[in-house]
Design an enzyme around this catalytic site. Structure first.
Site, PDB file in Angstrom:
ATOM      1  N   GLY A  12       0.835  -1.209   0.000  1.00 43.37           N
ATOM      2  CA  GLY A  12       0.000   0.000   0.000  1.00 43.37           C
ATOM      3  C   GLY A  12       0.859   1.245   0.000  1.00 43.37           C
ATOM      4  O   GLY A  12       0.552   2.232   0.673  1.00 43.37           O
ATOM      5  N   TYR A 154     -15.014  -3.765   9.095  1.00 40.21           N
ATOM      6  CA  TYR A 154     -13.672  -3.153   9.161  1.00 40.21           C
ATOM      7  C   TYR A 154     -13.080  -3.348  10.554  1.00 40.21           C
ATOM      8  O   TYR A 154     -11.929  -3.766  10.706  1.00 40.21           O
ATOM      9  CB  TYR A 154     -13.765  -1.667   8.816  1.00 40.21           C
ATOM     10  CG  TYR A 154     -12.447  -0.917   8.896  1.00 40.21           C
ATOM     11  CD1 TYR A 154     -11.465  -1.081   7.918  1.00 40.21           C
ATOM     12  CD2 TYR A 154     -12.174  -0.040   9.960  1.00 40.21           C
ATOM     13  CE1 TYR A 154     -10.254  -0.391   7.990  1.00 40.21           C
ATOM     14  CE2 TYR A 154     -10.973   0.656  10.040  1.00 40.21           C
ATOM     15  CZ  TYR A 154     -10.009   0.475   9.045  1.00 40.21           C
ATOM     16  OH  TYR A 154      -8.809   1.150   9.124  1.00 40.21           O
TER      17      TYR A 154
HETATM   18  P1  NAD Z   1      -4.891   5.020   1.744  1.00 39.10           P
HETATM   19  O1  NAD Z   1      -6.195   4.662   1.118  1.00 39.10           O
HETATM   20  O2  NAD Z   1      -4.286   6.341   1.467  1.00 39.10           O
HETATM   21  O3  NAD Z   1      -3.786   3.916   1.426  1.00 39.10           O
HETATM   22  C1  NAD Z   1      -4.088   2.561   1.334  1.00 39.10           C
HETATM   23  C2  NAD Z   1      -3.074   1.924   0.427  1.00 39.10           C
HETATM   24  O4  NAD Z   1      -3.366   0.528   0.344  1.00 39.10           O
HETATM   25  C3  NAD Z   1      -3.138   2.464  -1.008  1.00 39.10           C
HETATM   26  O5  NAD Z   1      -1.827   2.554  -1.498  1.00 39.10           O
HETATM   27  C4  NAD Z   1      -3.919   1.383  -1.751  1.00 39.10           C
HETATM   28  O6  NAD Z   1      -3.624   1.344  -3.137  1.00 39.10           O
HETATM   29  C5  NAD Z   1      -3.388   0.162  -1.023  1.00 39.10           C
HETATM   30  N1  NAD Z   1      -4.221  -1.012  -1.208  1.00 39.10           N
HETATM   31  C6  NAD Z   1      -5.504  -1.208  -0.858  1.00 39.10           C
HETATM   32  N2  NAD Z   1      -5.905  -2.423  -1.218  1.00 39.10           N
HETATM   33  C7  NAD Z   1      -4.835  -3.021  -1.802  1.00 39.10           C
HETATM   34  C8  NAD Z   1      -4.622  -4.283  -2.395  1.00 39.10           C
HETATM   35  N3  NAD Z   1      -5.600  -5.190  -2.479  1.00 39.10           N
HETATM   36  N4  NAD Z   1      -3.404  -4.561  -2.898  1.00 39.10           N
HETATM   37  C9  NAD Z   1      -2.398  -3.660  -2.843  1.00 39.10           C
HETATM   38  N5  NAD Z   1      -2.551  -2.434  -2.304  1.00 39.10           N
HETATM   39  C10 NAD Z   1      -3.763  -2.132  -1.799  1.00 39.10           C
HETATM   40  O7  NAD Z   1      -5.122   4.826   3.309  1.00 39.10           O
HETATM   41  P2  NAD Z   1      -4.169   4.900   4.591  1.00 39.10           P
HETATM   42  O8  NAD Z   1      -4.908   5.681   5.574  1.00 39.10           O
HETATM   43  O9  NAD Z   1      -2.784   5.265   4.243  1.00 39.10           O
HETATM   44  O10 NAD Z   1      -4.261   3.366   5.035  1.00 39.10           O
HETATM   45  C11 NAD Z   1      -3.139   2.565   5.345  1.00 39.10           C
HETATM   46  C12 NAD Z   1      -3.489   1.630   6.479  1.00 39.10           C
HETATM   47  O11 NAD Z   1      -3.743   2.395   7.650  1.00 39.10           O
HETATM   48  C13 NAD Z   1      -4.727   0.779   6.235  1.00 39.10           C
HETATM   49  O12 NAD Z   1      -4.478  -0.550   6.652  1.00 39.10           O
HETATM   50  C14 NAD Z   1      -5.774   1.429   7.130  1.00 39.10           C
HETATM   51  O13 NAD Z   1      -6.758   0.522   7.555  1.00 39.10           O
HETATM   52  C15 NAD Z   1      -4.911   1.941   8.269  1.00 39.10           C
HETATM   53  N6  NAD Z   1      -5.521   3.023   9.050  1.00 39.10           N
HETATM   54  C16 NAD Z   1      -5.779   4.237   8.483  1.00 39.10           C
HETATM   55  C17 NAD Z   1      -6.361   5.240   9.264  1.00 39.10           C
HETATM   56  C18 NAD Z   1      -6.687   6.606   8.714  1.00 39.10           C
HETATM   57  O14 NAD Z   1      -7.393   7.372   9.379  1.00 39.10           O
HETATM   58  N7  NAD Z   1      -6.201   6.987   7.549  1.00 39.10           N
HETATM   59  C19 NAD Z   1      -6.664   4.980  10.597  1.00 39.10           C
HETATM   60  C20 NAD Z   1      -6.381   3.742  11.137  1.00 39.10           C
HETATM   61  C21 NAD Z   1      -5.798   2.775  10.352  1.00 39.10           C
END
Ligand code: NAD
Length: 249
Positions: A12, A154
């Site tokens: 990701g 989720y």
């Molecule tokens: P984001 O949507 O900006 O990034 C998510 C990344 O995961 C992207 O690069 C996307 O292309 C990639 N991705 C998703 N499904 C995929 C797949 N099947 N194969 C390959 N890549 C895939 O979001 P983020 O906030 O940076 O999220 C990153 C992590 O942090 C996630 O696991 C999310 O659950 C966790 N998270 C985020 C938050 C928040 O508030 N942003 C809070 C708690 C946890």
């Protein structure tokens, strides 16, 4: 903190927390393998990594596809010959009320990416991590311990990820491999837009953020770096909450 000579896979890596982590690891001297599905967005992150030396490798892959997961590991070994750090960051968020028709389809979609893919990559990387006495950092969420209305699938995926990580930490400890979890609260990324939602679609009734701020992706990346580094040599099976106090509410 130097990661010179280390090889780190970040899933990701095309946006948000993964992108920030990949760039920081590259800045710290690591050979970084950037994994994501969006080649155009990956290009931007790749260019940022380039400014710290051309030591990274891009893998366009869907972590939930078994053949892609195997290719991520195979390409890493072919290019860099080892794996020191695996950051399982790729994840999706979806709204799916349990009363709704879509609840089961959304559960399957979320579990495939947020949990099954992590188990698969851990499995595939384990021999290499054992050889390097490396470490895994899994990006969970405060939603793994605190339920958010309308997001039970989720929340369940992240709760399961937390427990899987503890199990993996216990199993791999005898080989010197550490497994830790970071549970962020709200972080300024595109995750809500990528879910096809707006902030107001999420029911945050009863949720407060005592520090009255949200985190940047770089704050989470800094914690990933710490947990993946030798400074955290005694830390495994832990869940580091980085949520500006949200879990207190
Ligand atoms: P984001 O949507 O900006 O990034 C998510 C990344 O995961 C992207 O690069 C996307 O292309 C990639 N991705 C998703 N499904 C995929 C797949 N099947 N194969 C390959 N890549 C895939 O979001 P983020 O906030 O940076 O999220 C990153 C992590 O942090 C996630 O696991 C999310 O659950 C966790 N998270 C985020 C938050 C928040 O508030 N942003 C809070 C708690 C946890």
């Amino acid at each position: 903190m130097s990661f010179s000579g280390k090889v780190a896979i970040v899933t990701g890596a095309s946006s948000g927390i993964g992108a920030a982590t990949a760039v920081k690891l590259a800045e710290a001297g690591a050979n970084v393998v950037l994994v994501a599905r969006n080649a155009e967005k990956l290009k931007n992150v790749s260019e940022k990594c380039n400014s710290f030396g051309d030591k990274h490798h891009v893998v366009k892959a869907d972590v939930s596809v078994d053949a892609d997961a195997r290719r991520i590991i195979d390409e890493t070994i072919k290019k860099f010959f080892k794996i020191d750090v695996l950051v399982n960051n790729a994840g999706i968020m979806r709204l799916a009320p349990v009363k709704g028709d879509e609840a089961l389809a959304v559960y399957d979609e979320i579990m495939k990416i947020n949990l099954r893919a992590v188990i698969n990559l851990t499995r595939l990387a384990s021999a290499h991590l054992i050889a390097s006495r490396g470490s895994i950092v899994n990006i969970s969420s405060v939603a793994g311990t605190k339920v958010i209305n309308g997001m039970s699938a989720y929340c369940a995926s992240k709760a399961a990820l937390n427990h899987f990580s503890r199990g993996a930490a216990l199993e791999l400890a005898e080989h010197g491999v550490r497994v830790n979890v970071i549970s962020p609260g709200p972080v300024a990324t595109d995750i809500i837009e990528n879910a096809g939602l707006k902030t107001e679609d999420i029911n945050l009734e009863g949720v407060s953020i005592p520090l009255s701020r949200i985190s940047s992706p770089e704050e989470v990346a800094d914690l990933v770096m710490f947990l993946a580094s030798d400074k955290a040599v005694g830390i495994t099976g832990s869940n580091y909450v980085l949520d500006n106090g949200m879990a207190l509410s």
